[in-house]
Design an enzyme around this catalytic site. Structure first.
Site, PDB file in Angstrom:
ATOM      1  N   TRP A   1       0.564  -1.679  -0.055  1.00 15.01           N
ATOM      2  CA  TRP A   1      -0.531   0.076  -0.255  1.00 15.01           C
ATOM      3  C   TRP A   1       0.524   1.240  -0.007  1.00 15.01           C
ATOM      4  O   TRP A   1       0.659   2.187  -0.829  1.00 15.01           O
ATOM      5  CB  TRP A   1      -1.418   0.025   1.296  1.00 15.01           C
ATOM      6  CG  TRP A   1      -1.168   0.297   2.747  1.00 15.01           C
ATOM      7  CD1 TRP A   1       0.418   0.211   3.064  1.00 15.01           C
ATOM      8  CD2 TRP A   1      -1.594   0.943   3.456  1.00 15.01           C
ATOM      9  NE1 TRP A   1       0.161   0.912   4.936  1.00 15.01           N
ATOM     10  CE2 TRP A   1      -1.140   0.996   4.330  1.00 15.01           C
ATOM     11  CE3 TRP A   1      -3.244   1.384   3.327  1.00 15.01           C
ATOM     12  CZ2 TRP A   1      -1.872   1.866   5.703  1.00 15.01           C
ATOM     13  CZ3 TRP A   1      -3.984   1.949   4.548  1.00 15.01           C
ATOM     14  CH2 TRP A   1      -2.715   2.103   5.951  1.00 15.01           C
TER      15      TRP A   1
ATOM     16  N   TYR B   1      16.137  -7.008   7.392  1.00 10.92           N
ATOM     17  CA  TYR B   1      14.655  -6.940   7.588  1.00 10.92           C
ATOM     18  C   TYR B   1      14.023  -7.798   7.581  1.00 10.92           C
ATOM     19  O   TYR B   1      13.936  -9.100   7.170  1.00 10.92           O
ATOM     20  CB  TYR B   1      13.813  -6.078   6.301  1.00 10.92           C
ATOM     21  CG  TYR B   1      12.190  -6.576   7.041  1.00 10.92           C
ATOM     22  CD1 TYR B   1      11.734  -4.804   7.997  1.00 10.92           C
ATOM     23  CD2 TYR B   1      11.128  -6.836   6.793  1.00 10.92           C
ATOM     24  CE1 TYR B   1      10.907  -4.296   8.671  1.00 10.92           C
ATOM     25  CE2 TYR B   1       9.838  -6.836   7.444  1.00 10.92           C
ATOM     26  CZ  TYR B   1       9.503  -5.307   7.885  1.00 10.92           C
ATOM     27  OH  TYR B   1       8.505  -5.247   7.963  1.00 10.92           O
TER      28      TYR B   1
ATOM     29  N   GLN C   1      -1.859  -6.466   2.218  1.00  9.02           N
ATOM     30  CA  GLN C   1      -2.055  -5.170   2.780  1.00  9.02           C
ATOM     31  C   GLN C   1      -3.667  -4.665   2.091  1.00  9.02           C
ATOM     32  O   GLN C   1      -4.474  -5.262   1.217  1.00  9.02           O
ATOM     33  CB  GLN C   1      -0.918  -4.107   2.131  1.00  9.02           C
ATOM     34  CG  GLN C   1      -0.166  -4.464   3.762  1.00  9.02           C
ATOM     35  CD  GLN C   1       1.254  -2.950   3.489  1.00  9.02           C
ATOM     36  OE1 GLN C   1       1.538  -2.839   2.472  1.00  9.02           O
ATOM     37  NE2 GLN C   1       1.615  -2.484   4.415  1.00  9.02           N
TER      38      GLN C   1
ATOM     39  N   ASP D   1      -0.293  -1.386  12.040  1.00  5.44           N
ATOM     40  CA  ASP D   1       0.083  -3.149  12.648  1.00  5.44           C
ATOM     41  C   ASP D   1      -0.228  -2.907  14.232  1.00  5.44           C
ATOM     42  O   ASP D   1      -0.556  -4.315  15.104  1.00  5.44           O
ATOM     43  CB  ASP D   1       1.868  -2.825  12.434  1.00  5.44           C
ATOM     44  CG  ASP D   1       2.195  -3.082  10.927  1.00  5.44           C
ATOM     45  OD1 ASP D   1       1.178  -3.115  10.319  1.00  5.44           O
ATOM     46  OD2 ASP D   1       3.302  -3.388  11.163  1.00  5.44           O
TER      47      ASP D   1
ATOM     48  N   GLU E   1       8.100   9.467   9.565  1.00  2.00           N
ATOM     49  CA  GLU E   1       7.494   8.269   9.099  1.00  2.00           C
ATOM     50  C   GLU E   1       6.044   8.980  10.253  1.00  2.00           C
ATOM     51  O   GLU E   1       4.515   8.886   9.843  1.00  2.00           O
ATOM     52  CB  GLU E   1       7.648   7.481   9.706  1.00  2.00           C
ATOM     53  CG  GLU E   1       6.699   5.849   9.473  1.00  2.00           C
ATOM     54  CD  GLU E   1       7.333   5.106   9.949  1.00  2.00           C
ATOM     55  OE1 GLU E   1       8.816   5.315  10.822  1.00  2.00           O
ATOM     56  OE2 GLU E   1       6.943   3.487  10.082  1.00  2.00           O
TER      57      GLU E   1
HETATM   58  C1  2M8 Z   1       4.553  -0.246   8.884  1.00  5.11           C
HETATM   59  O1  2M8 Z   1       4.724  -2.289   8.833  1.00  5.11           O
HETATM   60  C2  2M8 Z   1       5.183  -3.360   8.706  1.00  5.11           C
HETATM   61  C3  2M8 Z   1       5.196  -4.210   7.751  1.00  5.11           C
HETATM   62  O2  2M8 Z   1       4.732  -3.726   6.940  1.00  5.11           O
HETATM   63  C4  2M8 Z   1       6.721  -2.694   9.645  1.00  5.11           C
HETATM   64  O3  2M8 Z   1       6.511  -2.670  10.852  1.00  5.11           O
HETATM   65  O4  2M8 Z   1       8.403  -3.374  10.304  1.00  5.11           O
HETATM   66  C5  2M8 Z   1       3.550   0.023   8.430  1.00  5.11           C
HETATM   67  O5  2M8 Z   1       3.355   1.048   8.918  1.00  5.11           O
HETATM   68  C6  2M8 Z   1       2.582  -0.223   7.050  1.00  5.11           C
HETATM   69  O6  2M8 Z   1       1.428   0.221   7.237  1.00  5.11           O
HETATM   70  C7  2M8 Z   1       3.504   0.248   6.151  1.00  5.11           C
HETATM   71  O7  2M8 Z   1       2.970  -0.204   5.280  1.00  5.11           O
HETATM   72  C8  2M8 Z   1       4.812  -0.390   6.631  1.00  5.11           C
HETATM   73  C9  2M8 Z   1       5.566   0.323   4.970  1.00  5.11           C
HETATM   74  O8  2M8 Z   1       5.933   1.425   5.101  1.00  5.11           O
HETATM   75  O9  2M8 Z   1       5.772  -0.273   7.803  1.00  5.11           O
END
Ligand code: 2M8
Length: 417
Positions: A33, A80, A105, A166, A390
């Site tokens: 997304w 990651y 997502q 999340d 962010e």
């Molecule tokens: C955040 O989520 C990821 C897992 O998908 C994480 O915390 O590692 C969330 O804010 C999610 O909405 C977003 O898509 C992602 C990447 O920016 O980070």
């Protein structure tokens, strides 16, 4: 440097040839997304890049139609967690030739594709963008309808990560019954790039990893064995909004299809998530039927639909003491008066730029032009002042999470145009 120049510099730095990473350190892969939001910014700079951003995601589509949460860059797999080595997607039925996560997502992609097309219809037609995007998007929505929707008419998420929000308080109760992964040490490369107080806890991560491993080990089969199945208002509202966009895309292509009726069915089903006492939509545990009684920004997102029957109450909630539109910084991710509220921890209070962008759209749609313009100006000001953070402390606007975050730059750029 102007906002525009700084945002462009950031997006160019985070561009990886076919897509944009959300942030070079914390999120070194392609996220689903995020890419849709980022494409909405890129379209003002390069319609071609905006199209490629979405096409990169489509090239990672599974044979069942799902668009994956993450498309991995194998060269960054240690940076990651959980990464490609965790998912081993090549061993899963229907996976694409590139390594991806098995989760999904929120479905904001068709909406983004339409906006990208409109930014430069000539380039879009020259590249046959919509001709290629449309079948991919129809397959994606078909996946949601066939594999994720029950008799309620709502699509469910099988993991908090699928909601994009999340650690929202919505997941506290459904997660309470989920066991923690039995690991001596939880891999947390994220903490090298953001303060631990800004991120989910280790306990939450153990549950996230347990759920992801169980879904993977069940062959991502959507067979009803999931220990977490929840209806989220934002996911379903974005699905309905994207279904409407698909109708417009079909019209562009001269196709006849019933996307508007489908959108209406999702919007009707959303009424099951209405909580009159809270004045907003809430999540519902699809396994127990219980409504999750929290005011979160997700519960306001149905305002992006023009026909939403609850618009007056939702606007009142947005302006009221829980979110304090105009007084707090942007729109807090959760009720600032709730016992679960936290000014720093991720989706439990801090203000995010993508949800502010959605609220600008919502306010415009419901005739609150003045507030929409004011919120749009705040997005631009805070994006630049925070180094494209962010997320932000919802009262002081102090930067939280990582910096140089792509959707912050892309959406500020979009509102600037
Ligand atoms: C955040 O989520 C990821 C897992 O998908 C994480 O915390 O590692 C969330 O804010 C999610 O909405 C977003 O898509 C992602 C990447 O920016 O980070």
């Amino acid at each position: 440097m102007t906002l525009e120049a700084a945002a462009i510099r950031l997006l160019v730095r985070n561009w990886r040839g076919r897509y944009t990473v959300p942030a070079g350190g914390l999120y070194p892969h392609q996220w689903s997304w995020d890419s849709a939001f980022i494409a909405i910014g890129w379209r003002h700079l390069s319609a071609r890049r905006a199209q490629q951003e979405l096409e990169s995601l489509f090239s990672a589509q599974w044979s069942d139609g799902r668009l994956p949460q993450i498309v991995f860059d194998p060269s960054r797999d240690d940076d990651y967690s959980p990464g490609a080595a965790f998912w081993r997607s090549a061993e899963l039925p229907g996976s694409p030739p590139v390594p991806t996560a098995g989760l999904v997502q929120p479905p904001n992609h068709a909406w983004a594709a339409l906006l990208v097309h409109r930014a430069d219809p000539r380039e879009s037609r020259r590249r046959g963008f919509l001709e290629r995007a449309y079948p991919a998007l129809v397959a994606w929505h078909t996946y949601l309808r066939d594999r994720r929707t029950d008799a309620s008419g709502l699509a469910h998420v099988v993991h908090p990560w699928e909601s994009g929000m999340d650690n929202s308080p919505f997941w506290d109760e459904p997660l309470s019954a989920v066991p923690e992964a039995g690991l001596d040490r939880v891999p947390r490369p994220d903490l090298e790039h953001a303060a631990a107080t800004d991120r989910p806890s280790d306990t939450e991560y153990r549950k996230y990893l347990h759920l992801a491993a169980a879904y993977r080990d069940a062959g991502v089969a959507d067979d009803g064995s999931e220990q977490f199945r929840v209806h989220d208002p934002a996911v379903n509202a974005l699905w309905a909004r994207s279904e409407l966009a698909l109708g417009e895309i079909a019209g562009e292509l001269g196709e006849r299809a019933d996307h508007d009726e489908r959108a209406q069915r999702i919007a009707d089903a959303l009424e099951r998530l209405w909580h009159p006492g809270l004045g907003c939509y809430v999540a519902r545990d699809a396994r127990t039927g219980r409504l999750q009684e929290h005011r979160t920004v997700s519960g306001l997102v149905p305002l992006i639909l023009s026909g939403v029957p609850r618009a007056p109450e939702l606007l009142e909630t947005l302006r009221g003491p829980s979110f304090r539109l105009g007084t707090s910084v942007l729109v807090p991710s959760a009720d600032v008066q709730a016992p679960t509220f936290d000014t720093s921890r991720y989706w439990r209070g801090p203000s995010w730029f993508n949800t502010a962008w959605l609220m600008v759209e919502a306010l415009e749609r419901h005739g609150a032009e003045h507030e929409a313009r004011s919120l749009a100006r705040d997005v631009i000001t805070h994006a630049e002042a925070s180094g494209f953070a962010e997320y932000l402390h919802p009262f002081t606007a102090a930067a939280r999470g990582t910096r140089a975050f792509s959707w912050t730059a892309a959406l500020a750029l979009d509102l600037h145009h």
